[in-house]
Write a protein that holds these residues in place. Sequence first.
Motif, mmCIF file in Angstrom:
data_model
loop_
_atom_site.group_PDB
_atom_site.id
_atom_site.type_symbol
_atom_site.label_atom_id
_atom_site.label_comp_id
_atom_site.label_asym_id
_atom_site.label_seq_id
_atom_site.Cartn_x
_atom_site.Cartn_y
_atom_site.Cartn_z
ATOM 1 N N THR A 130 0.843 -1.201 0.000
ATOM 2 C CA THR A 130 0.000 0.000 0.000
ATOM 3 C C THR A 130 0.881 1.256 0.000
ATOM 4 O O THR A 130 2.049 1.210 0.407
ATOM 5 N N HIS A 131 0.304 2.353 -0.462
ATOM 6 C CA HIS A 131 1.007 3.646 -0.483
ATOM 7 C C HIS A 131 0.073 4.718 0.051
ATOM 8 O O HIS A 131 -1.119 4.761 -0.293
ATOM 9 N N ASP A 132 0.609 5.567 0.938
ATOM 10 C CA ASP A 132 -0.162 6.711 1.401
ATOM 11 C C ASP A 132 0.803 7.860 1.709
ATOM 12 O O ASP A 132 2.024 7.654 1.832
ATOM 13 N N GLU A 133 0.233 9.047 1.792
ATOM 14 C CA GLU A 133 1.044 10.252 2.026
ATOM 15 C C GLU A 133 0.417 11.030 3.170
ATOM 16 O O GLU A 133 -0.792 11.242 3.227
ATOM 17 N N LYS A 134 1.273 11.436 4.132
ATOM 18 C CA LYS A 134 0.803 12.188 5.279
ATOM 19 C C LYS A 134 1.890 13.156 5.700
ATOM 20 O O LYS A 134 3.031 12.746 5.964
ATOM 21 N N HIS A 169 5.863 10.088 2.320
ATOM 22 C CA HIS A 169 5.221 9.020 1.549
ATOM 23 C C HIS A 169 5.625 7.666 2.150
ATOM 24 O O HIS A 169 6.821 7.355 2.272
ATOM 25 N N ARG A 170 4.645 6.878 2.528
ATOM 26 C CA ARG A 170 4.898 5.570 3.136
ATOM 27 C C ARG A 170 4.424 4.450 2.195
ATOM 28 O O ARG A 170 3.273 4.465 1.757
ATOM 29 N N VAL A 171 5.338 3.544 1.932
ATOM 30 C CA VAL A 171 5.011 2.338 1.170
ATOM 31 C C VAL A 171 5.115 1.163 2.135
ATOM 32 O O VAL A 171 6.216 0.874 2.656
ATOM 33 N N ARG A 172 3.994 0.504 2.408
ATOM 34 C CA ARG A 172 3.973 -0.603 3.372
ATOM 35 C C ARG A 172 3.871 -1.938 2.625
ATOM 36 O O ARG A 172 3.019 -2.102 1.758
ATOM 37 N N VAL A 178 5.762 7.672 -5.553
ATOM 38 C CA VAL A 178 6.498 8.621 -4.712
ATOM 39 C C VAL A 178 7.109 9.683 -5.619
ATOM 40 O O VAL A 178 7.894 9.362 -6.528
ATOM 41 N N PRO A 179 6.789 10.977 -5.429
ATOM 42 C CA PRO A 179 7.328 12.034 -6.319
ATOM 43 C C PRO A 179 8.836 12.199 -6.138
ATOM 44 O O PRO A 179 9.406 11.844 -5.111
#
Length: 782
Positions: free
Chosen positions: A399-403, A407-410, A430-431
């Motif tokens: 999964t990927h999310d941004e906070k 940017h976190r890739v789990r 991820v930019p």
Amino acid sequence: MSAAVAVFLIALPLSLGIALATGAPLQAGLVAAAVGGIVTGRFGGCPLQVSGPAAGLTVVTADLIHRYGWRATCGITVLAGLAQLALGCLRVARGALAVSPAVVHGMLAGIGITIAVAQLHIVLGGSPDSSVLANLRALPAQLADLHPAAVSMSVLTLALLLAWPRLPGRVGRMLRVVPAALVAVAGATATAALAGLTLPRVDLPSWRSHALAGLPEGPVSGVVAAVLTTTLVCSVQSLLGAVAVDKLLAARPGPQSRVRRSDLNRELLGQGAANIVSGSLGGLPVAGVAVRSTANVNSGAVSRNSTMLHGVLVVVAALLMVPVLEEIPLASLAALVMAVGIQMVSLHHIRTVTRHREVLVYVATTLGVVFLGVLQGVLLGVAVAVAVALHRLTRTRITHDEKEGVHRVRVRGQLTFLAVPRLSRALHLVPQGAHAVVELDGSFMDHAAYESLQDWRSTHTARGGTAELAGRRGGIRTSEQVPATECQCRPWTPWRNHQSCFAGSAAAPAGREAAHELARGISSFQRNTAPLVREELARLAREGQRPSQLFLTCADSRLVTSMITASGPGDLFVVRNIGNLVPPAGEEHGDDSVAAAIEYAVDVLGVRSITVCGHSGCGAMQALLATGAGDGGTPLQRWLRHGLPSLARSAGERHGRPRLAGREPADAVERLCLANVVQQLAHLRAHGPVGRALAKGELELHGMYFHVGEAQAYLLAETEGAAGFERVTEGAAGGVRQDVGGDVRQDVDGGDGQDVDGGVGQEVGGGVGRGVGTVEEARGGR
């Protein structure tokens, strides 16, 4: 003697009961028990494992007798023994341990269910069928036609079997020394005789009419499958039993802690020889038996003599106790074997496979063995285990999310080539120039995934971004900021070679630089090495240390013992001091540290070998040559007085001086270093614990010299009466071993457990994360 008697009292009724369960002549069980004890006890690789007719072989043997007859079954047993000999010669014993435990436990559970259902008919007074389904279908009719005498003896046997180990109080503890199996069968036999009950009893025909092995007839494919099945079950059960005995001994104090660990290939050879002899003499197949082996260990056995003596006692009983044995009711033996079958369905194993999510494998194997057969059930279990493993590999969640700009890739699950496309898609979200964190929550990452992740990280950091790799549960590495330049450090190199890894570290004041070097070194260990050795260290923490070697060497910082011996945690008990000196016994003058370490290593840890290792350019030897030593002066001078005998030996006659690889020492310092090793071995022999162990043949002494500049090890050998040090080469197949009396001889294949080219747990080429370079290489795997 006491262990042999205890095992004999258990083996006697169980051997008859297992023979009854298979449909073989009852004396065949006694033949297998005697052969298993004597032959496997003498030639096997696990000294304290007791072999004989095993409940795990009951279903296989019963099926063979039903298909081919008894004499042909004996022939198949001989062929299975030959197959085991071949496997032992090929040294593939450890490969059997690669089978999933869920498959093994499922196989044993299926065999146990089959045994219990079949013996239930004999307990009720009837006779069983060869098929589990047929026995289940016939059970209602059998219940309607009970035989009260047989049922009563069976119930009495089971009651005694369950109640005897639970007798309370001090008297109960004393009585529990007698095995419950013997008490149960003897009690039922005595009750049946006193009550005058009429029911089937043991029938042992004359040994003159005993049937021997014959050639099996029938389709070749069927015979081959029968041989393979017998070989598989015999081998796996015996090897797992040997491993279990090692685990029992690991927690034992005293003499039992010194028993050698199992040589699994030799154990396979011993089991093969026993099956050949047992089949030839008309006996049942032989395998290691857990109940008897546990009794042997718990009774204090310390050598293979107890196993062999129990086999001799079985022979005596088979020849002299026939009238007594023929009084045993068959229903009592059937109840005993039925109880053993029920115990093979272990609740502990069921909880274990449930915890590891392998219930499907366990159930498939169990049902396959019950309804299809042992070989078919095992193959079905292996197929299901492979399918489950593949399914888990494909269930990796990415999964990927941004906070807050991060940017976190789990990654959840095993990261293999199957997940590389999804991993690449998530990473490309991820930019450029962003801060990214990749969380790896799994225990395995293959090379394809590793390369994909490293390529992305290099590209991302080169474009101005930052990347962190975080392992939450035994992952590849702990959370850290990865520098743009890849660290090129290698294991076993000094701290100064690791400066590129710490380029981002804040400069430390000059006075605190040493402390920072140590902290950075520990950090490197936690990051790169700890994940690779954590499992092994956890095992050692549970089981305690059991090193086989005491390694006494100099405190010189250039001498890295684990590097030059390619050893890992738990292998060496290391003692270091200035000059690798052993103060002569009785002359320590208040310095007991070395003597205490020797006593602890020999008497408590039970090491089998002591090595004294000197090295080139030893500062202690240089000081001895320059100033000598005396009783006064500094603590260093007082310590060096223990090296004065070495100085005298070095200055002695030329023909008695040690040589190095056939040449004279390069200078006086090297001559003294070599003489010091030989002299300290002489000091060692004078210590009480060492002398006693040498006299019993339980200890060996070795001399070693390490040339620092050449990175070359030399072992002490004997050359025409003069001590000499021989070069250890990369392809060396032999070891140089010190005899108990102090002489030295050359072993062609190395000593037991002391091969220079590596033995189990002592591989010069390195074990798990052990050899030079393996830590870095393993970073792309586990």
